[in-house]
Write a protein that holds these residues in place. Structure first.
Motif, PDB file in Angstrom:
ATOM      1  N   GLU A   1       0.807  -1.218   0.000  1.00  7.68           N
ATOM      2  CA  GLU A   1       0.000   0.000   0.000  1.00  7.68           C
ATOM      3  C   GLU A   1       0.845   1.277   0.000  1.00  7.68           C
ATOM      4  O   GLU A   1       0.492   2.261   0.644  1.00  7.68           O
ATOM      5  CB  GLU A   1      -0.989  -0.015   1.161  1.00  7.68           C
ATOM      6  N   TYR A   2       1.967   1.238  -0.698  1.00 10.44           N
ATOM      7  CA  TYR A   2       2.837   2.402  -0.882  1.00 10.44           C
ATOM      8  C   TYR A   2       3.342   2.999   0.427  1.00 10.44           C
ATOM      9  O   TYR A   2       3.413   4.214   0.585  1.00 10.44           O
ATOM     10  CB  TYR A   2       2.128   3.469  -1.734  1.00 10.44           C
ATOM     11  N   GLN A   3       3.684   2.128   1.333  1.00 15.20           N
ATOM     12  CA  GLN A   3       4.281   2.571   2.586  1.00 15.20           C
ATOM     13  C   GLN A   3       5.746   2.163   2.616  1.00 15.20           C
ATOM     14  O   GLN A   3       6.149   1.201   1.975  1.00 15.20           O
ATOM     15  CB  GLN A   3       3.535   1.972   3.771  1.00 15.20           C
TER      16      GLN A   3
ATOM     17  N   ASP B   1       3.895   7.010   4.669  1.00 11.93           N
ATOM     18  CA  ASP B   1       2.861   6.679   3.693  1.00 11.93           C
ATOM     19  C   ASP B   1       3.032   7.571   2.464  1.00 11.93           C
ATOM     20  O   ASP B   1       2.873   8.798   2.542  1.00 11.93           O
ATOM     21  CB  ASP B   1       1.485   6.902   4.320  1.00 11.93           C
TER      22      ASP B   1
ATOM     23  N   LYS C   1       1.162   7.402  -0.308  1.00 13.50           N
ATOM     24  CA  LYS C   1      -0.081   7.574  -1.080  1.00 13.50           C
ATOM     25  C   LYS C   1      -0.467   9.042  -1.306  1.00 13.50           C
ATOM     26  O   LYS C   1      -0.843   9.398  -2.423  1.00 13.50           O
ATOM     27  CB  LYS C   1      -1.225   6.803  -0.435  1.00 13.50           C
TER      28      LYS C   1
ATOM     29  N   LEU D   1       1.483  10.541  -4.451  1.00 17.48           N
ATOM     30  CA  LEU D   1       1.561   9.836  -5.725  1.00 17.48           C
ATOM     31  C   LEU D   1       0.835  10.531  -6.877  1.00 17.48           C
ATOM     32  O   LEU D   1       0.877  10.043  -8.006  1.00 17.48           O
ATOM     33  CB  LEU D   1       1.051   8.400  -5.571  1.00 17.48           C
ATOM     34  N   ASP D   2       0.196  11.646  -6.618  1.00 11.74           N
ATOM     35  CA  ASP D   2      -0.437  12.428  -7.684  1.00 11.74           C
ATOM     36  C   ASP D   2       0.322  13.712  -7.957  1.00 11.74           C
ATOM     37  O   ASP D   2      -0.179  14.605  -8.636  1.00 11.74           O
ATOM     38  CB  ASP D   2      -1.899  12.755  -7.320  1.00 11.74           C
TER      39      ASP D   2
ATOM     40  N   LYS E   1       4.337  10.646  -9.397  1.00 10.60           N
ATOM     41  CA  LYS E   1       3.267   9.946 -10.134  1.00 10.60           C
ATOM     42  C   LYS E   1       3.785   8.631 -10.721  1.00 10.60           C
ATOM     43  O   LYS E   1       3.065   7.645 -10.780  1.00 10.60           O
ATOM     44  CB  LYS E   1       2.735  10.816 -11.263  1.00 10.60           C
TER      45      LYS E   1
ATOM     46  N   LYS F   1       3.437   5.175  -8.873  1.00  5.45           N
ATOM     47  CA  LYS F   1       2.196   4.383  -8.807  1.00  5.45           C
ATOM     48  C   LYS F   1       2.435   3.001  -9.394  1.00  5.45           C
ATOM     49  O   LYS F   1       1.737   2.053  -9.048  1.00  5.45           O
ATOM     50  CB  LYS F   1       1.072   5.090  -9.555  1.00  5.45           C
TER      51      LYS F   1
ATOM     52  N   GLU G   1       4.014  -0.125  -9.122  1.00  3.91           N
ATOM     53  CA  GLU G   1       4.610  -0.774  -7.951  1.00  3.91           C
ATOM     54  C   GLU G   1       6.030  -1.260  -8.183  1.00  3.91           C
ATOM     55  O   GLU G   1       6.845  -1.266  -7.263  1.00  3.91           O
ATOM     56  CB  GLU G   1       3.732  -1.932  -7.471  1.00  3.91           C
TER      57      GLU G   1
END
Length: 88
Positions: free
Chosen positions: A13-15, A29, A31, A34-35, A40, A43, A45
């Motif tokens: 979970e992008y940790q 974290d 998350k 990631l935008d 970006k 994202k 993985e």
């Protein structure tokens, strides 16, 4: 206080599991980031998992990096993260 990152391990979970020079282990974290800009690309993985130590902080294969003071300030202590003991 300036604290460098001594080890990093990507988690689900992008940790990120981070160990700092003072011995503290924390979870960061990714998350929320990631935008934004170069993050970006993480994202994907397979790219996210390329994280490694670079000097006193972390870096990915796409040259994205994060300031170690920011990582320390924004990460959570392990005992504050529910269920992490099973992930380590």
């Amino acid at each position: 206080m300036y604290i460098s990152v001594k080890s990093v391990r990507p988690l689900s979970e992008y940790q990120l599991l981070l160990t700092f020079e003072n011995g503290e282990k924390k979870i960061f974290d990714m998350k929320p980031y990631l935008d934004k800009g170069i993050y970006k690309e993480l994202k994907d993985e397979s790219k996210f998992k390329t994280v490694r130590i670079s000097f006193d902080s972390i870096e990915w294969c796409n040259n994205a990096d994060i300031d170690p003071e920011f990582l320390y300030e924004k990460s959570k202590k392990i005992n504050a993260v529910f269920g992490l003991r099973d992930a380590i």
